[in-house]
Design a protein around this motif. Structure first.
Motif, PDB file in Angstrom:
ATOM      1  N   ARG A 118      36.699   5.415 112.953  1.00 64.30           N
ATOM      2  CA  ARG A 118      35.820   4.910 111.899  1.00 64.30           C
ATOM      3  C   ARG A 118      34.825   5.952 111.396  1.00 64.30           C
ATOM      4  N   ASP A 119      34.731   7.087 112.113  1.00 62.65           N
ATOM      5  CA  ASP A 119      33.774   8.161 111.834  1.00 62.65           C
ATOM      6  C   ASP A 119      32.331   7.641 111.826  1.00 62.65           C
ATOM      7  N   THR A 120      32.077   6.642 112.675  1.00 62.63           N
ATOM      8  CA  THR A 120      30.746   6.037 112.790  1.00 62.63           C
ATOM      9  C   THR A 120      30.492   5.617 114.231  1.00 62.63           C
ATOM     10  N   ILE A 121      29.307   5.933 114.715  1.00 64.52           N
ATOM     11  CA  ILE A 121      28.864   5.452 116.017  1.00 64.52           C
ATOM     12  C   ILE A 121      27.814   4.383 115.737  1.00 64.52           C
ATOM     13  N   PRO A 122      27.973   3.183 116.301  1.00 65.59           N
ATOM     14  CA  PRO A 122      27.047   2.089 116.001  1.00 65.59           C
ATOM     15  C   PRO A 122      25.598   2.423 116.352  1.00 65.59           C
ATOM     16  N   ALA A 123      24.694   1.854 115.588  1.00 67.48           N
ATOM     17  CA  ALA A 123      23.258   2.076 115.802  1.00 67.48           C
ATOM     18  C   ALA A 123      22.843   1.694 117.220  1.00 67.48           C
ATOM     19  N   ALA A 124      23.483   0.688 117.787  1.00 64.47           N
ATOM     20  CA  ALA A 124      23.135   0.248 119.138  1.00 64.47           C
ATOM     21  C   ALA A 124      23.429   1.310 120.195  1.00 64.47           C
ATOM     22  N   ARG A 125      24.276   2.276 119.876  1.00 63.52           N
ATOM     23  CA  ARG A 125      24.626   3.355 120.815  1.00 63.52           C
ATOM     24  C   ARG A 125      23.852   4.644 120.562  1.00 63.52           C
ATOM     25  N   ARG A 126      23.065   4.682 119.501  1.00 60.90           N
ATOM     26  CA  ARG A 126      22.367   5.907 119.098  1.00 60.90           C
ATOM     27  C   ARG A 126      21.529   6.506 120.227  1.00 60.90           C
ATOM     28  N   GLU A 127      20.700   5.705 120.858  1.00 59.34           N
ATOM     29  CA  GLU A 127      19.827   6.204 121.922  1.00 59.34           C
ATOM     30  C   GLU A 127      20.653   6.725 123.100  1.00 59.34           C
ATOM     31  N   GLN A 128      21.713   6.017 123.445  1.00 56.78           N
ATOM     32  CA  GLN A 128      22.590   6.440 124.544  1.00 56.78           C
ATOM     33  C   GLN A 128      23.219   7.801 124.238  1.00 56.78           C
ATOM     34  N   VAL A 129      23.661   7.991 123.011  1.00 56.11           N
ATOM     35  CA  VAL A 129      24.269   9.263 122.612  1.00 56.11           C
ATOM     36  C   VAL A 129      23.238  10.388 122.683  1.00 56.11           C
ATOM     37  N   LEU A 130      22.045  10.133 122.179  1.00 54.40           N
ATOM     38  CA  LEU A 130      21.001  11.165 122.186  1.00 54.40           C
ATOM     39  C   LEU A 130      20.584  11.532 123.610  1.00 54.40           C
ATOM     40  N   LYS A 131      20.468  10.542 124.488  1.00 54.77           N
ATOM     41  CA  LYS A 131      20.114  10.824 125.886  1.00 54.77           C
ATOM     42  C   LYS A 131      21.207  11.632 126.577  1.00 54.77           C
ATOM     43  N   ALA A 132      22.469  11.278 126.343  1.00 57.27           N
ATOM     44  CA  ALA A 132      23.579  12.020 126.946  1.00 57.27           C
ATOM     45  C   ALA A 132      23.632  13.442 126.405  1.00 57.27           C
ATOM     46  N   ALA A 133      23.367  13.599 125.122  1.00 53.57           N
ATOM     47  CA  ALA A 133      23.358  14.940 124.531  1.00 53.57           C
ATOM     48  C   ALA A 133      22.285  15.800 125.188  1.00 53.57           C
ATOM     49  N   ALA A 134      21.109  15.244 125.377  1.00 54.18           N
ATOM     50  CA  ALA A 134      20.022  15.987 126.020  1.00 54.18           C
ATOM     51  C   ALA A 134      20.369  16.328 127.463  1.00 54.18           C
ATOM     52  N   ALA A 135      20.961  15.387 128.175  1.00 56.46           N
ATOM     53  CA  ALA A 135      21.299  15.593 129.582  1.00 56.46           C
ATOM     54  C   ALA A 135      22.397  16.632 129.779  1.00 56.46           C
ATOM     55  N   HIS A 136      23.260  16.788 128.782  1.00 55.94           N
ATOM     56  CA  HIS A 136      24.417  17.698 128.904  1.00 55.94           C
ATOM     57  C   HIS A 136      24.316  18.906 127.976  1.00 55.94           C
ATOM     58  N   ASP A 137      23.107  19.175 127.475  1.00 51.34           N
ATOM     59  CA  ASP A 137      22.869  20.336 126.614  1.00 51.34           C
ATOM     60  C   ASP A 137      23.799  20.387 125.397  1.00 51.34           C
ATOM     61  N   VAL A 138      23.988  19.249 124.755  1.00 48.48           N
ATOM     62  CA  VAL A 138      24.777  19.172 123.535  1.00 48.48           C
ATOM     63  C   VAL A 138      23.809  19.159 122.363  1.00 48.48           C
ATOM     64  N   ASP A 139      23.892  20.163 121.521  1.00 51.11           N
ATOM     65  CA  ASP A 139      22.957  20.297 120.398  1.00 51.11           C
ATOM     66  C   ASP A 139      23.422  19.437 119.208  1.00 51.11           C
ATOM     67  N   LEU A 140      22.668  18.406 118.911  1.00 52.29           N
ATOM     68  CA  LEU A 140      22.947  17.538 117.771  1.00 52.29           C
ATOM     69  C   LEU A 140      21.842  17.628 116.719  1.00 52.29           C
ATOM     70  N   GLY A 141      20.931  18.566 116.888  1.00 48.22           N
ATOM     71  CA  GLY A 141      19.754  18.684 116.040  1.00 48.22           C
ATOM     72  C   GLY A 141      20.050  18.712 114.556  1.00 48.22           C
ATOM     73  N   ASP A 142      21.072  19.440 114.136  1.00 47.63           N
ATOM     74  CA  ASP A 142      21.362  19.544 112.704  1.00 47.63           C
ATOM     75  C   ASP A 142      22.189  18.371 112.190  1.00 47.63           C
ATOM     76  N   LEU A 143      22.615  17.486 113.076  1.00 45.74           N
ATOM     77  CA  LEU A 143      23.432  16.337 112.665  1.00 45.74           C
ATOM     78  C   LEU A 143      22.631  15.053 112.539  1.00 45.74           C
ATOM     79  N   MET A 144      21.469  15.004 113.188  1.00 41.75           N
ATOM     80  CA  MET A 144      20.715  13.748 113.224  1.00 41.75           C
ATOM     81  C   MET A 144      19.552  13.804 112.279  1.00 41.75           C
TER      82      MET A 144
END
Length: 68
Positions: free
Chosen positions: A42-68
């Motif tokens: 769907r090329d979409t992650i639901p809003a309800a998962r947004r915080e979970q994705v951001l926390k996992a990105a921070a925990a695993h050093d995944v840079d999403l800064g330019d995407l969010m």
């Protein structure tokens, strides 16, 4: 809670790639592979998962800064 937390992530394909693909992202978020596959399809992650994705990105050093 800010309004950005209520917004779906529209560029799911790029986010998934930054996590290393479908399976690696599923493992890092502790969700089913089929869940991440659905987001990719769907090329979409639901809003309800947004915080979970951001926390996992921070925990695993995944840079999403330019995407969010």
């Amino acid at each position: 809670m800010s309004t950005s937390e209520h917004v779906a992530i529209e560029n799911a394909n790029e986010v998934i790639e930054r996590f290393g693909g479908i399976r690696p992202m599923a493992k890092k978020l502790d969700v089913a592979v089929t869940t991440v596959q659905g987001w990719k399809k769907r090329d979409t992650i639901p809003a309800a998962r947004r915080e979970q994705v951001l926390k996992a990105a921070a925990a695993h050093d995944v840079d999403l800064g330019d995407l969010m």
